[in-house]
Scaffold this motif. Structure first.
Motif, PDB file in Angstrom:
ATOM      1  N   MET A  11     -97.597  25.371 -19.458  1.00 25.75           N
ATOM      2  CA  MET A  11     -96.744  25.318 -21.227  1.00 25.75           C
ATOM      3  C   MET A  11     -95.535  23.873 -21.083  1.00 25.75           C
ATOM      4  N   PHE A  14     -97.044  20.338 -19.911  1.00 23.90           N
ATOM      5  CA  PHE A  14     -97.112  19.822 -21.493  1.00 23.90           C
ATOM      6  C   PHE A  14     -96.368  19.283 -21.472  1.00 23.90           C
ATOM      7  N   ILE A  15     -95.225  20.339 -22.178  1.00 25.93           N
ATOM      8  CA  ILE A  15     -94.366  18.950 -23.084  1.00 25.93           C
ATOM      9  C   ILE A  15     -93.533  18.563 -21.981  1.00 25.93           C
ATOM     10  N   SER A  18     -95.745  14.991 -21.846  1.00 23.77           N
ATOM     11  CA  SER A  18     -95.794  13.969 -22.477  1.00 23.77           C
ATOM     12  C   SER A  18     -96.054  13.204 -23.119  1.00 23.77           C
ATOM     13  N   SER A  91    -102.927  15.890 -25.790  1.00 17.70           N
ATOM     14  CA  SER A  91    -102.272  14.626 -25.296  1.00 17.70           C
ATOM     15  C   SER A  91    -102.236  14.253 -27.581  1.00 17.70           C
ATOM     16  N   ILE A 119     -95.733  17.277 -30.672  1.00 15.83           N
ATOM     17  CA  ILE A 119     -95.761  17.535 -29.251  1.00 15.83           C
ATOM     18  C   ILE A 119     -95.161  19.434 -29.655  1.00 15.83           C
ATOM     19  N   HIS A 122     -98.713  20.269 -30.760  1.00 14.97           N
ATOM     20  CA  HIS A 122     -99.540  20.736 -29.965  1.00 14.97           C
ATOM     21  C   HIS A 122     -98.749  21.758 -28.553  1.00 14.97           C
ATOM     22  N   THR A 123     -98.392  21.471 -28.200  1.00 13.68           N
ATOM     23  CA  THR A 123     -97.441  22.902 -27.457  1.00 13.68           C
ATOM     24  C   THR A 123     -98.389  23.629 -28.084  1.00 13.68           C
ATOM     25  N   TYR A 126    -101.676  24.645 -27.039  1.00 13.27           N
ATOM     26  CA  TYR A 126    -101.846  24.885 -25.865  1.00 13.27           C
ATOM     27  C   TYR A 126    -101.633  25.675 -25.297  1.00 13.27           C
ATOM     28  N   PHE A 127    -100.588  26.992 -25.875  1.00 14.64           N
ATOM     29  CA  PHE A 127    -100.033  27.794 -25.332  1.00 14.64           C
ATOM     30  C   PHE A 127    -101.176  29.064 -26.201  1.00 14.64           C
TER      31      PHE A 127
END
Length: 144
Positions: A11, A14-15, A18, A91, A119, A122-123, A126-127
């Motif tokens: 996570m 990812f942040i 990005s 992404s 972002i 999407h995070t 993702y989590f």
């Protein structure tokens, strides 16, 4: 016993990786751009390679683990593969962006733009997905 390192590290990376948030390599106008909130296919590929490299080093080479109690060993490629695939698919701007760049669209597809709000969204996605795959479904890929 649950190892939270693949989820938390994934996570965070990812942040931080990005494309368009902190930096983008390659940029749209320059070799590297900072905080442009735009992306392109090449940048997603380069950032995916960076994500894969850093994530693999942290989890498998260094062996970072985060347990609530106790200790276990891990030689599992499952978290790496799932995290990298999710990084590409989520992404912002590559396949889709939530919320969209224009104010009247909730979702846009393939617009190659991003924003702080997208972002964040999407995070969160993702989590949720990486938690489902690694904790609830318990996906593993072991190699000899």
């Amino acid at each position: 016993m649950v190892d939270w390192a693949p989820i938390i590290l994934g996570m965070l990376l990812f942040i931080l990786l990005s494309p368009g948030l902190l930096f983008q390599l390659p940029g749209n106008q320059r070799h590297i751009e900072f905080g442009s909130f735009k992306t392109n296919g090449k940048a997603v590929l380069v950032h995916t390679i960076l994500f894969f490299g850093i994530y693999t080093i942290l989890l498998l080479a260094i062996g970072i683990h985060i347990y609530m109690a106790g200790k276990a060993t891990m030689a599992d490629w499952g978290p790496v593969l799932i995290a990298v695939v999710l990084f590409v698919l989520l992404s912002p701007g590559l396949l889709f962006q939530i919320p969209g760049s224009s104010k009247n669209r909730v979702i846009e597809f393939g617009n190659m733009h991003t924003s702080g709000a997208s972002i964040l969204v999407h995070t969160i996605i993702y989590f949720g997905l990486i938690t489902i795959f690694l904790i609830f479904i318990n996906v593993h890929v072991y190699t000899d």
